[in-house]
Design an enzyme around this catalytic site. Structure first.
Site, PDB file in Angstrom:
ATOM      1  N   ASP A   1       6.344 -14.178  -0.137  1.00 24.73           N
ATOM      2  CA  ASP A   1       5.643 -13.879  -1.391  1.00 24.73           C
ATOM      3  C   ASP A   1       5.809 -15.051  -2.355  1.00 24.73           C
ATOM      4  O   ASP A   1       6.477 -16.047  -2.045  1.00 24.73           O
ATOM      5  CB  ASP A   1       6.173 -12.577  -2.020  1.00 24.73           C
ATOM      6  CG  ASP A   1       5.075 -11.785  -2.725  1.00 24.73           C
ATOM      7  OD1 ASP A   1       4.245 -12.404  -3.413  1.00 24.73           O
ATOM      8  OD2 ASP A   1       5.054 -10.554  -2.596  1.00 24.73           O
TER       9      ASP A   1
ATOM     10  N   HIS B   1      -5.979  -3.793  -0.198  1.00 25.38           N
ATOM     11  CA  HIS B   1      -6.826  -3.184  -1.237  1.00 25.38           C
ATOM     12  C   HIS B   1      -6.945  -4.054  -2.485  1.00 25.38           C
ATOM     13  O   HIS B   1      -7.780  -3.785  -3.347  1.00 25.38           O
ATOM     14  CB  HIS B   1      -6.331  -1.770  -1.583  1.00 25.38           C
ATOM     15  CG  HIS B   1      -5.023  -1.724  -2.315  1.00 25.38           C
ATOM     16  ND1 HIS B   1      -4.209  -0.630  -2.285  1.00 25.38           N
ATOM     17  CD2 HIS B   1      -4.364  -2.624  -3.087  1.00 25.38           C
ATOM     18  CE1 HIS B   1      -3.130  -0.843  -3.013  1.00 25.38           C
ATOM     19  NE2 HIS B   1      -3.209  -2.045  -3.511  1.00 25.38           N
TER      20      HIS B   1
END
Length: 326
Positions: A204, A251
């Protein structure tokens, strides 16, 4: 002109329930902001008069707030006043391991105003909680203290989801998992706890990796869970992993970006490797379920993405080269 007989047993009650849905949330948000549940921690009880005195408010709103919380299952009556239910005691008392209040605060301060502009988002197809043309991140303007409590709440919520994922899939044969966009490290930590032979890497951005590093240390899993800083659209996905996990990542992005991520995973995984997509799925006929459909609208006010169907993911995985997606 229609008459009441034309409707039979049909009434507008379902519309009233939908229309007043925000009442329940704002009751929870107000009680959380006023620290009602923390004041009642450890089995403490309080009357409306006592709460009014503590909050320096009048007894009428204090009584109405306590009654409202009790009606929602957040409080219950004891011998000497109101007290926390197990749900509130477990998740709404500040400082507890699975404190959820940070998420409630973030929803109240950020998402609630954003949803008030939902029609604007529908008309413009742009987020309403931030300006992508002026800000590098959707959280750039947020209070750092609030963000810390938000990430803390997300970590606890994700830990529960990760345990469910661990029960739903079989990772006994897996050796090393790459958690792409792994955030706080909750999934990597919980899956490594559940599968003792599994190691993992959280991939990340740097400011998020700092949070994951602390959580990994707290879980005493530094020997099995590593971290790797990077942008998954720009930097190479780390090699040496036989499973890639995308949990609540797809999403956030449009189809073009999601297809790119799947192609990048296919190229980085060894032959026989696996990619796991953990998401709320919209039905293939796009009629629900409500949790996925409404979360999709939340993506409209926050991101460029939406919630997709199993059929859509299957097509993208097929096109990327994966075999027999399920």
């Amino acid at each position: 002109m229609s008459t009441t007989e034309d409707f039979g047993a049909l009434t507008p009650v379902p519309l009233m329930q939908i229309s007043t849905g925000f009442w329940a949330f704002k009751t929870l948000a107000a009680a959380n902001e006023l620290d009602v549940f923390t004041r009642l921690a450890g089995g403490a009880e309080m009357t409306a008069e006592e709460l009014a005195r503590e909050l320096a408010i009048e007894q009428r709103p204090a009584e109405m707030l306590l009654t409202g919380c009790a009606s929602l299952g957040l409080l219950e009556r004891g011998d000497h006043g109101y007290r926390n239910t197990p749900l509130s005691e477990g998740f709404l008392v500040r400082g507890t391991p699975y404190y959820f209040g940070g998420l409630v605060t973030m929803f109240d301060r950020r998402l609630y105003p954003g949803w008030a502009k939902l029609t604007e988002a529908i008309r413009t197809n742009r987020p309403t909680t931030w300006d992508p043309e002026r800000e590098r991140s959707m959280f750039e303007r947020e209070d750092p203290v609030l963000l810390d409590t938000f990430w803390e709440a997300m970590h606890s919520l994700s830990s529960f989801t990760a345990r469910t994922l661990g029960d739903a899939i079989d990772l006994d044969a897996a050796t090393r998992l790459l958690d792409v966009g792994g955030g706080s490290g909750a999934f990597a930590i919980e899956l490594c706890r559940q599968y003792r032979s599994l190691c993992a890497t959280v991939f990340d951005l740097p400011f998020v990796i700092d949070i994951a590093t602390d959580n990994i240390a707290d879980a005493d899993l530094r020997d099995r869970v590593a971290t790797h800083c990077g942008d998954f659209f720009v930097d190479p996905l780390p090699r040496g992993h036989d499973v890639h996990l995308y949990s609540m990542i797809m999403h956030d992005w449009n189809e073009e970006h999601d297809r790119l991520l799947l192609r990048r995973s296919f190229d980085a995984l060894p032959s026989g490797g696996t990619v796991i997509l953990s998401e709320l799925l919209v039905d293939d006929n796009k009629t629900g379920p409500p949790a996925a459909a409404l979360m999709s609208l939340n993506m409209l006010i926050e991101t460029e993405g939406r919630n997709y169907t199993a059929c859509e993911y299957t097509a993208w995985l097929d096109d990327a080269g994966f075999i027999e997606p399920r």
